[in-house]
Design a protein around this motif. Structure first.
Motif, mmCIF file in Angstrom:
data_model
loop_
_atom_site.group_PDB
_atom_site.id
_atom_site.type_symbol
_atom_site.label_atom_id
_atom_site.label_comp_id
_atom_site.label_asym_id
_atom_site.label_seq_id
_atom_site.Cartn_x
_atom_site.Cartn_y
_atom_site.Cartn_z
ATOM 1 N N GLN A 1 21.327 85.282 51.527
ATOM 2 C CA GLN A 1 21.183 86.694 51.763
ATOM 3 C C GLN A 1 22.689 87.139 52.511
ATOM 4 O O GLN A 1 23.301 88.060 52.306
ATOM 5 C CB GLN A 1 20.225 87.284 52.544
ATOM 6 N N ARG B 1 9.435 78.542 48.721
ATOM 7 C CA ARG B 1 10.577 79.117 49.241
ATOM 8 C C ARG B 1 10.877 78.518 50.427
ATOM 9 O O ARG B 1 10.121 78.001 51.116
ATOM 10 C CB ARG B 1 10.106 80.579 49.335
ATOM 11 N N GLU C 1 20.435 78.295 39.646
ATOM 12 C CA GLU C 1 19.311 77.456 39.158
ATOM 13 C C GLU C 1 18.188 77.339 40.181
ATOM 14 O O GLU C 1 16.966 77.532 39.632
ATOM 15 C CB GLU C 1 19.982 76.034 38.883
ATOM 16 N N TYR C 2 18.516 77.109 41.746
ATOM 17 C CA TYR C 2 17.486 77.137 42.635
ATOM 18 C C TYR C 2 16.753 78.609 42.628
ATOM 19 O O TYR C 2 15.785 78.580 42.841
ATOM 20 C CB TYR C 2 18.086 77.037 43.801
ATOM 21 N N VAL C 3 17.477 79.624 42.324
ATOM 22 C CA VAL C 3 17.057 80.918 42.663
ATOM 23 C C VAL C 3 16.055 81.073 41.558
ATOM 24 O O VAL C 3 14.920 81.682 41.634
ATOM 25 C CB VAL C 3 17.886 82.016 42.785
ATOM 26 N N ASP C 4 16.264 80.723 40.277
ATOM 27 C CA ASP C 4 15.400 80.826 38.912
ATOM 28 C C ASP C 4 14.091 80.071 39.439
ATOM 29 O O ASP C 4 13.001 80.461 39.023
ATOM 30 C CB ASP C 4 16.026 80.548 37.913
ATOM 31 N N GLU C 5 14.305 79.015 39.917
ATOM 32 C CA GLU C 5 13.341 77.849 40.169
ATOM 33 C C GLU C 5 12.197 78.473 41.309
ATOM 34 O O GLU C 5 11.181 78.269 41.134
ATOM 35 C CB GLU C 5 13.567 76.573 40.372
ATOM 36 N N VAL C 6 12.943 78.867 42.298
ATOM 37 C CA VAL C 6 11.873 79.675 43.242
ATOM 38 C C VAL C 6 11.325 81.105 42.719
ATOM 39 O O VAL C 6 10.168 81.285 42.777
ATOM 40 C CB VAL C 6 12.834 80.146 44.517
ATOM 41 N N ALA C 7 11.951 81.463 41.933
ATOM 42 C CA ALA C 7 11.409 83.075 41.418
ATOM 43 C C ALA C 7 10.207 82.660 40.437
ATOM 44 O O ALA C 7 9.214 83.418 40.292
ATOM 45 C CB ALA C 7 12.295 83.745 40.613
ATOM 46 N N SER C 8 10.299 81.567 39.423
ATOM 47 C CA SER C 8 9.309 80.989 38.663
ATOM 48 C C SER C 8 8.105 80.232 39.240
ATOM 49 O O SER C 8 7.153 80.035 38.556
ATOM 50 C CB SER C 8 9.940 80.246 37.686
ATOM 51 N N GLY C 9 8.245 79.857 40.562
ATOM 52 C CA GLY C 9 7.433 79.174 41.321
ATOM 53 C C GLY C 9 7.412 77.833 41.140
ATOM 54 O O GLY C 9 6.605 77.080 41.807
ATOM 55 N N ILE D 1 17.068 80.762 52.172
ATOM 56 C CA ILE D 1 17.114 82.349 51.682
ATOM 57 C C ILE D 1 17.762 83.147 52.588
ATOM 58 O O ILE D 1 18.603 84.069 52.137
ATOM 59 C CB ILE D 1 15.738 83.007 51.232
#
Length: 299
Positions: A249, A240, A228-236, A245
């Protein structure tokens, strides 16, 4: 008059020789206590000698600046009366030597005692540990004994002086808290769940399957939160975080890059190995039980 103590005990002094002023003011020292320390203190108190009011012991850990982290402890036999206080220094030295063979980086950082407050004799024990520790920490564990909640407080000593004359010693309360690593947290959750399931009787414990289920559910919940965190970062929706991150990684790079079919084979192989080990353990247990029965019949 005072009674002579055995040579293995060190007589500290008479508590009446000291006056104390107990101050409870937050200080600059911060104390972090690991859960195993509290469990050890409770176990020590439950095994105390009949008629003994409190127990004491040595705290082991590390000191980094104003931060004191307590990893473990061990009990120290002592006697305490209105006339004098004595501690078994030989036992303390032997246990310390054995502990430092296992954890040479851990040093004596102070001492613990049970009870609901510091006393005049606490000053004597604190002075004893102050002989080898520059700034010993006194961890006071209040077990509650069924009337109140268990709690712990940490103190350091401070000299009270007026001009050039020393008036006495006071205990100054410092910030203290319990810290848990991931392994400690999982263990605590298992204990709480086991205690709830057994009605706090201690008769039941989680099976291996239940423990695995709890761990997998927690892992899935963590992975869901990461996704969910990655999706929210990707959508802005969220900014970041470079450090976070980088950690993600690193975690992803540590996981082996296996296709689903290969992962399924590896997993099945590991499960089969575990089942074989369980089968052999049960077979050995059955053979031992049968041998004991045959021996009893032969006798």
């Amino acid at each position: 008059g005072r009674s002579l103590q055995p040579a293995r005990r060190s007589v500290l002094a008479s508590p009446r020789m000291f006056s104390s002023s107990h101050l409870h003011v937050p200080g600059g020292v911060e104390v972090e206590v690991h859960p195993v320390v509290l469990f050890s203190v409770v176990d020590h108190y439950s095994r105390r000698e009949e008629g003994q009011g409190r127990v004491i012991g040595t705290l082991l850990g590390t000191v980094t600046g104003n931060k004191v982290e307590i990893f473990s402890c061990f009990p120290v036999p002592h006697t305490e009366s209105e006339e004098q206080v004595a501690v078994n220094t030989d036992f303390h030295a032997t246990m310390l030597s054995l502990y430092q063979r296992v954890q040479p980086s851990h040093q004596v950082v102070g001492w613990y005692s049970t009870g609901d407050g510091v006393s005049d004799s606490s000053l004597l024990f604190h002075d004893f540990y102050g002989q080898d520790v520059e700034r010993p920490v006194h961890l006071l564990v209040d077990l509650g004994l069924g009337t109140r909640r268990m709690s712990c407080k940490a103190y350091v000593s401070k000299q009270l002086s007026l001009g050039g004359a020393t008036l006495g010693t006071s205990f100054e309360e410092v910030r203290a808290g319990v810290v848990m690593a991931e392994a400690d947290r999982v263990g605590m959750e298992m204990l709480f769940k086991s205690a709830t399931a057994s009605g706090f009787s201690g008769a039941a414990s989680l099976s291996d399957a239940d423990s695995m289920e709890v761990t997998i559910k927690k892992l899935l919940k963590t992975l869901q939160g990461v996704g969910e965190y990655v999706d929210e970062v990707a959508s802005g929706a969220k900014p970041r975080d470079a450090e976070l991150i980088g950690l993600l990684q690193t975690a992803m790079a540590a996981a082996p890059a296996l296709p689903p079919n290969a992962f399924g084979k590896v997993f099945s192989s590991q499960v089969q190995d575990m089942l074989v080990a369980v089968y052999l353990a049960n077979l050995t247990r059955a053979q031992l039980a049968l041998a004991e029965k045959l021996q009893a019949v032969a006798i």
